[in-house]
Design a protein around this motif. Structure first.
Motif, PDB file in Angstrom:
ATOM      1  N   ILE A 113       8.100  11.846  -3.672  1.00  0.00           N
ATOM      2  CA  ILE A 113       6.558  11.203  -3.766  1.00  0.00           C
ATOM      3  C   ILE A 113       6.551   9.933  -3.097  1.00  0.00           C
ATOM      4  N   THR A 155      -1.048   7.902  -7.277  1.00  0.00           N
ATOM      5  CA  THR A 155      -0.044   8.972  -6.770  1.00  0.00           C
ATOM      6  C   THR A 155       0.493   9.990  -7.385  1.00  0.00           C
ATOM      7  N   SER A 159      -0.428  14.109  -7.527  1.00  0.00           N
ATOM      8  CA  SER A 159       0.579  15.077  -7.053  1.00  0.00           C
ATOM      9  C   SER A 159       0.329  16.167  -7.563  1.00  0.00           C
TER      10      SER A 159
END
Length: 256
Positions: A113, A155, A159
């Protein structure tokens, strides 16, 4: 005497024989026999062989393999270094697969990530300390970069892993979904992203090598340049095939 008997049988024979054979029997008997050839003439048996679809496809798919002596072109480009760079791309892909695409939960499952902050893009493991509290719970400690807390949380939510992080001060608790069919399919999608990224890196290595060859045109024949470019392309094609094999193997593993 014999001729008289044959003339009596003539009407019967003519009834059953075809019309083309109806010639006077007596005349037929008078025809002298032809001499037999001492050596029979045998005509050659000409057979035309037609190309099958299989042979056509094989011929079409065949390309001449180029193999240049590296010592002869070392002043132009190091083919060994190009091969090593391509091998590094494949090794990186294998590492990404082993770290990030395991069905079992591990801290490395979040390493892929990338978080976008006001200072740029950073891997999550560079912004926070990731640890595993249980098979179904990961914890991201953001004490070192608390200013990136909101960006990391956003984030994780965006994802493709279906995560629902929970923030407690500078700690982000990340429950890991159970291994469902949907989760496995998401991991397969992630595997495709890694393989596409690897192919992009492979193309960059090939393009850089070709550009280096083209810059060295002075004093080098066009045929030599084309042979080197073909050699580099064949190397790239070989590693691209290896990437596809790695993806197929990982996909089979993830889908069970």
């Amino acid at each position: 005497m014999a001729l008289s008997h044959l003339s009596l049988l003539r009407p019967v024979l003519c009834r059953f024989l075809p019309s083309i054979t109806r010639i006077p029997l007596v005349a037929a008997l008078r025809v002298p026999s032809l001499p037999r050839a001492s050596c029979p003439v045998v005509l050659p048996n000409y057979v035309r062989h037609y190309a099958t679809k299989k042979s056509k496809a094989k011929a079409k798919g065949q390309t001449g393999k180029v193999n240049i002596n590296a010592a002869l072109v070392e002043d132009i480009i190091s083919l060994e270094e190009v091969k090593e760079d391509m091998a590094t791309v494949l090794t990186t892909l294998k590492d990404d697969f082993s770290r990030n695409l395991s069905i079992r939960t591990s801290p490395g499952v979040l390493d892929h990530i990338t978080v976008t902050t006001k200072d740029g893009k950073f891997p999550l493991n560079q912004l926070g300390q990731i640890s595993m509290k249980s098979p179904q719970l990961l914890v991201v400690n953001m004490t070192g970069f608390p200013e990136a807390l909101a960006a990391v949380t956003r984030t994780l939510q965006d994802s493709s892993m279906g995560l629902n992080p929970e923030v407690e001060g500078t700690i982000i608790r990340v429950p890991i979904p159970k291994v469902t069919r949907e989760h496995r399919e998401n991991l397969v999608k992630l595997a495709k992203q890694f393989s596409n990224k690897a192919k992009d890196s492979l193309r960059r290595v090939r393009s850089n090598a070709v550009s280096q060859v083209k810059k060295s045109k002075e004093g080098i024949s066009e045929d030599t340049i084309r042979l080197i470019e073909k050699q580099v392309q064949q190397m790239a094609d070989s590693f691209a095939a290896d990437i596809d094999k790695q993806l197929a193997t990982k996909t089979k593993e993830l889908l069970g």
